[in-house]
Design an enzyme around this catalytic site. Structure first.
Site, PDB file in Angstrom:
ATOM      1  N   GLY A  11      20.605 -28.127  89.332  1.00 29.85           N
ATOM      2  CA  GLY A  11      20.476 -29.141  88.528  1.00 29.85           C
ATOM      3  C   GLY A  11      20.733 -30.579  89.014  1.00 29.85           C
ATOM      4  CB  VAL A  13      24.501 -33.237  86.217  1.00 29.59           C
ATOM      5  CG1 VAL A  13      26.002 -33.406  86.753  1.00 29.59           C
ATOM      6  CG2 VAL A  13      23.749 -33.868  85.509  1.00 29.59           C
ATOM      7  CB  CYS A 125      25.053 -39.740  80.142  1.00 24.10           C
ATOM      8  SG  CYS A 125      24.258 -39.450  78.486  1.00 24.10           S
ATOM      9  CB  SER A 155      17.872 -38.466  84.520  1.00 28.73           C
ATOM     10  OG  SER A 155      18.424 -39.869  83.745  1.00 28.73           O
ATOM     11  CG  HIS A 238      21.599 -43.475  79.412  1.00 26.56           C
ATOM     12  ND1 HIS A 238      20.228 -42.553  79.657  1.00 26.56           N
ATOM     13  CD2 HIS A 238      22.117 -42.211  78.766  1.00 26.56           C
ATOM     14  CE1 HIS A 238      20.697 -41.243  79.468  1.00 26.56           C
ATOM     15  NE2 HIS A 238      21.157 -41.059  79.136  1.00 26.56           N
TER      16      HIS A 238
HETATM   17  N1  HSE Z   1      22.865 -35.821  75.991  1.00 23.44           N
HETATM   18  C1  HSE Z   1      22.241 -36.921  76.309  1.00 23.44           C
HETATM   19  C2  HSE Z   1      20.951 -37.666  76.914  1.00 23.44           C
HETATM   20  C3  HSE Z   1      22.706 -36.802  78.281  1.00 23.44           C
HETATM   21  O1  HSE Z   1      21.029 -36.658  76.675  1.00 23.44           O
HETATM   22  O2  HSE Z   1      20.726 -38.615  77.023  1.00 23.44           O
HETATM   23  C4  HSE Z   1      24.195 -36.080  79.378  1.00 23.44           C
HETATM   24  O3  HSE Z   1      25.099 -36.777  77.767  1.00 23.44           O
END
Ligand code: HSE
Length: 330
Positions: A11, A13, A125, A155, A238
């Site tokens: 995957g 990650v 994240c 992602s 992010h």
């Molecule tokens: N839940 C987070 C997201 C990713 O969808 O961006 C991982 O923690």
């Protein structure tokens, strides 16, 4: 040297976990990649060489020193405690994050907890990325309120999310319908204010994770944290606009001084030269970029605005997990 197992190695990650261990010289003596019947037997190229994926078994996984879980919460719920009877388990899912007996670790903040635990949760994240910027500010000025608005990359929904974005961008440009199987709506050419399920209070679960997990990591069970989480069509970083009210008065210069010395943070704050955090520059970087630091017009000298950008697959997942493993053996 350690025997390391990775469950979910193919995957998004899992792949980064292996890269990060190699790049940081994590003392891997033996690396075993586990998967379900669907992927077992496949060979994968890794920085540690070509590996054949083994069929997952609890007994085999327990033989490892450290096992990273980069799979679903359901799998983790069933198997993590059993594997943890033999190995240190670092779980990337949300299954155990809020359990009192499971530490939730961002090593810059509470890495010491990694030394004694057998099962450790890797945070959400968005939470981990915000935390590295907020913790030094909390220590210096005391956080009274935190308001977060996120711009989250594809992602976060794993490799299928990244694929759907790429296909959607190509289809959209060709005038064809944009797919929406992974996300609630087509993500290409769109922003979606909906990540994970809606809760009774009107927030999504992703938004509440930022509240619940920040409180746990900081040890501030009553800290008011409110988040709006939005999916945007970027690939793997992010970004977050964050407003804080502080206990102590703070100037932007003082905040910059604190953040310039903070671990895991790269200060990128030179608006005169168009320099500020962005996915373009934060992608594939270990440090979380922090900038756009200014006094907040509502909270005055007891408040700040900042913008952060952090690679979702690195500080938001794989890097943080490997740093937890490093802290466990430090
Ligand atoms: N839940 C987070 C997201 C990713 O969808 O961006 C991982 O923690």
């Amino acid at each position: 040297n350690l025997h390391v197992g990775v469950i979910g190695a193919t995957g998004a990650v899992g792949v980064e976990l292996i890269n990060v261990m190699f790049d940081r010289n994590f003392p891997v003596g033996e690396l075993t990649l586990f998967a379900s019947e669907r992927s077992a037997g496949k060979t994968v190229e890794t920085k540690f060489g070509t590996k054949t994926v083994a069929l997952f078994s609890v007994e085999e996984a327990k033989q490892c020193d450290i096992v990273f879980l980069a799979v679903s919460g359901d799998f983790a719920k069933e198997y993590a405690p059993k594997i943890a009877e033999g190995a240190l388990v670092i779980d990337n899912s949300s299954a155990f994050r809020l359990n009192d007996d499971v530490p939730l670790i961002v090593p810059e903040i509470n890495g010491d907890l990694a030394k004694t635990a057998k099962l450790i949760a890797n945070p959400n994240c968005t939470t981990a990325i915000a935390a590295v910027a907020l913790w030094p500010l909390h220590q210096a000025f005391g956080l009274k309120k935190v308001i977060v608005s996120t711009y989250q990359a594809a992602s976060g929904a794993g490799q299928p999310g990244m694929n759907e974005l790429r296909e959607g961008l190509a289809s959209g440009l060709e005038g064809k319908p944009v797919p929406a199987e992974v996300f609630a709506h087509p993500l290409a050419f769109n922003v979606i204010p909906h990540i994970d399920s809606f809760q009774d209070n009107g927030y999504t679960r992703e938004e509440m994770k930022v509240t619940w997990e920040t409180r746990k990591i900081f040890g501030t069970p009553d800290l008011p944290v409110s988040c709006t989480a939005v999916r945007i069509p970027t690939e793997r970083t992010h970004s977050e606009a964050i407003v804080v009210e502080t206990e102590k008065a703070v100037t932007p210069a003082q905040a910059r001084e604190v953040l310039s010395k903070a671990k895991g943070v790269k200060l990128v704050d030179d608006p005169a030269n168009n320099k500020y955090p962005m996915p373009l520059t934060a992608t594939k970087q270990y440090d979380v970029e922090v900038g756009r630091i200014r006094s907040n017009l509502i909270f005055g000298d007891h408040g700040l605005e900042l913008f952060v950008a952090g690679d979702q697959l690195l500080k938001g997942a794989a890097l943080n997990a490997v740093q937890i493993a490093e802290a466990s053996i430090a």
